[in-house]
Design an enzyme around this catalytic site. Structure first.
Site, PDB file in Angstrom:
ATOM      1  N   ASP A 212     -38.262  16.335 -49.829  1.00  0.00           N
ATOM      2  CA  ASP A 212     -38.352  17.789 -49.971  1.00  0.00           C
ATOM      3  C   ASP A 212     -36.918  18.326 -50.084  1.00  0.00           C
ATOM      4  O   ASP A 212     -36.338  18.289 -51.165  1.00  0.00           O
ATOM      5  CB  ASP A 212     -39.113  18.307 -48.733  1.00  0.00           C
TER       6      ASP A 212
ATOM      7  N   PHE B  10     -46.988  22.841 -50.015  1.00  0.00           N
ATOM      8  CA  PHE B  10     -47.168  22.017 -48.824  1.00  0.00           C
ATOM      9  C   PHE B  10     -48.386  21.116 -49.066  1.00  0.00           C
ATOM     10  O   PHE B  10     -49.477  21.595 -49.357  1.00  0.00           O
ATOM     11  CB  PHE B  10     -47.379  22.868 -47.576  1.00  0.00           C
TER      12      PHE B  10
ATOM     13  N   GLU C  61     -39.992   6.400 -49.025  1.00  0.00           N
ATOM     14  CA  GLU C  61     -40.340   7.699 -48.430  1.00  0.00           C
ATOM     15  C   GLU C  61     -41.616   8.220 -49.079  1.00  0.00           C
ATOM     16  O   GLU C  61     -41.780   8.110 -50.300  1.00  0.00           O
ATOM     17  CB  GLU C  61     -39.217   8.708 -48.732  1.00  0.00           C
ATOM     18  N   ASP C  62     -42.474   8.828 -48.289  1.00  0.00           N
ATOM     19  CA  ASP C  62     -43.670   9.468 -48.848  1.00  0.00           C
ATOM     20  C   ASP C  62     -43.282  10.674 -49.697  1.00  0.00           C
ATOM     21  O   ASP C  62     -43.759  10.853 -50.805  1.00  0.00           O
ATOM     22  CB  ASP C  62     -44.639   9.881 -47.720  1.00  0.00           C
TER      23      ASP C  62
ATOM     24  N   ARG D 126     -53.693  12.632 -42.163  1.00  0.00           N
ATOM     25  CA  ARG D 126     -52.975  11.513 -42.816  1.00  0.00           C
ATOM     26  C   ARG D 126     -53.931  10.510 -43.472  1.00  0.00           C
ATOM     27  O   ARG D 126     -53.542   9.740 -44.338  1.00  0.00           O
ATOM     28  CB  ARG D 126     -52.138  10.743 -41.782  1.00  0.00           C
TER      29      ARG D 126
HETATM   30  P1  5GP Z   1     -36.858  16.824 -46.094  1.00  0.00           P
HETATM   31  O1  5GP Z   1     -36.906  18.324 -46.254  1.00  0.00           O
HETATM   32  O2  5GP Z   1     -35.854  16.429 -45.074  1.00  0.00           O
HETATM   33  O3  5GP Z   1     -36.677  16.143 -47.425  1.00  0.00           O
HETATM   34  O4  5GP Z   1     -38.293  16.402 -45.580  1.00  0.00           O
HETATM   35  C1  5GP Z   1     -38.483  16.056 -44.264  1.00  0.00           C
HETATM   36  C2  5GP Z   1     -39.869  15.641 -43.975  1.00  0.00           C
HETATM   37  O5  5GP Z   1     -40.679  16.794 -43.995  1.00  0.00           O
HETATM   38  C3  5GP Z   1     -40.550  14.659 -44.911  1.00  0.00           C
HETATM   39  O6  5GP Z   1     -40.226  13.324 -44.682  1.00  0.00           O
HETATM   40  C4  5GP Z   1     -41.989  14.941 -44.566  1.00  0.00           C
HETATM   41  O7  5GP Z   1     -42.339  14.245 -43.396  1.00  0.00           O
HETATM   42  C5  5GP Z   1     -41.966  16.429 -44.282  1.00  0.00           C
HETATM   43  N1  5GP Z   1     -42.439  17.166 -45.460  1.00  0.00           N
HETATM   44  C6  5GP Z   1     -41.723  17.741 -46.453  1.00  0.00           C
HETATM   45  N2  5GP Z   1     -42.533  18.340 -47.342  1.00  0.00           N
HETATM   46  C7  5GP Z   1     -43.794  18.149 -46.887  1.00  0.00           C
HETATM   47  C8  5GP Z   1     -45.092  18.508 -47.369  1.00  0.00           C
HETATM   48  O8  5GP Z   1     -45.292  19.153 -48.407  1.00  0.00           O
HETATM   49  N3  5GP Z   1     -46.148  18.096 -46.608  1.00  0.00           N
HETATM   50  C9  5GP Z   1     -46.020  17.393 -45.451  1.00  0.00           C
HETATM   51  N4  5GP Z   1     -47.135  17.053 -44.813  1.00  0.00           N
HETATM   52  N5  5GP Z   1     -44.820  17.022 -44.981  1.00  0.00           N
HETATM   53  C10 5GP Z   1     -43.725  17.396 -45.698  1.00  0.00           C
END
Ligand code: 5GP
Length: 174
Positions: free
Chosen positions: A103, A152, A99-100, A165
């Site tokens: 969050d 963010f 995973e990149d 990206r």
């Molecule tokens: P989760 O909250 O489910 O862990 O994150 C879901 C998705 O939200 C991540 O896979 C990513 O694509 C996007 N995301 C969460 N935090 C960030 C952030 O700081 N920047 C960006 N560009 N995407 C985010």
């Protein structure tokens, strides 16, 4: 740096990102060498992380990508999630989800449980970025690149409204 209507500033340099990835790869090389391993990247954001990490993995392995598709159920109430793209057999293999960014961890929980249903020998997660203060998931990543505050961020695969990206560094919202 401007993306659409927002201003971003440099947060993590290309050099920091690449040295972090080398450290992660070293850990994974040591723990998984000799095992039957498949890396599963989560699209779209993880494409650069997967490409750079895999160039530093020194054992024979498989690589695949998945995408979590979400749609409103026609008869059910709520959202239906489907994992698309995975054709590899995961049975009795060691799976590492890539995973990149993690969050809240809720996306990861869904991907994790759908992959776990295929009965792999082991299932772990490696992520480049992790926001510990935002995390409320069930499956914490085992291999974490950099812990970051609840900013963010964009770049290096991560988007703002699908843009941004394609940078070597990572930026945060100003
Ligand atoms: P989760 O909250 O489910 O862990 O994150 C879901 C998705 O939200 C991540 O896979 C990513 O694509 C996007 N995301 C969460 N935090 C960030 C952030 O700081 N920047 C960006 N560009 N995407 C985010």
């Amino acid at each position: 740096m401007q993306i659409k209507d927002k201003e971003f500033e440099l947060f993590l340099s290309e050099q920091e990102i690449q040295s972090t990835i080398q450290r992660l790869a070293q850990q994974i090389n040591q723990e998984y060498r000799g095992k039957e391993v498949i890396f599963v990247g989560v699209m779209n954001g993880a494409f650069m992380f997967v490409a750079d990490l895999l160039r530093n993995i020194d054992f024979e392995c498989e690589v695949s990508f998945v995408k979590l598709a979400s749609y409103e159920g026609v008869q059910t109430s709520g959202t239906v999630h489907e994992l698309i793209g995975l054709v590899n057999d995961l049975y009795e293999k060691h799976v590492i989800i890539l995973e990149d960014i993690v969050d809240t961890g809720l996306t990861l929980d869904k991907v994790f449980s759908m992959i776990d249903a295929d009965a792999p020998s082991s299932l772990e997660v490696a992520c480049l970025l992790y926001k510990p203060t935002a995390f409320k998931g069930k499956h914490a990543p085992k291999f974490v690149g950099i812990e970051i505050p609840d900013h963010f961020v964009v770049g290096y695969g991560l988007d703002y409204m699908e843009y941004g990206r394609n940078t070597k560094d990572i930026y945060k919202l100003k």
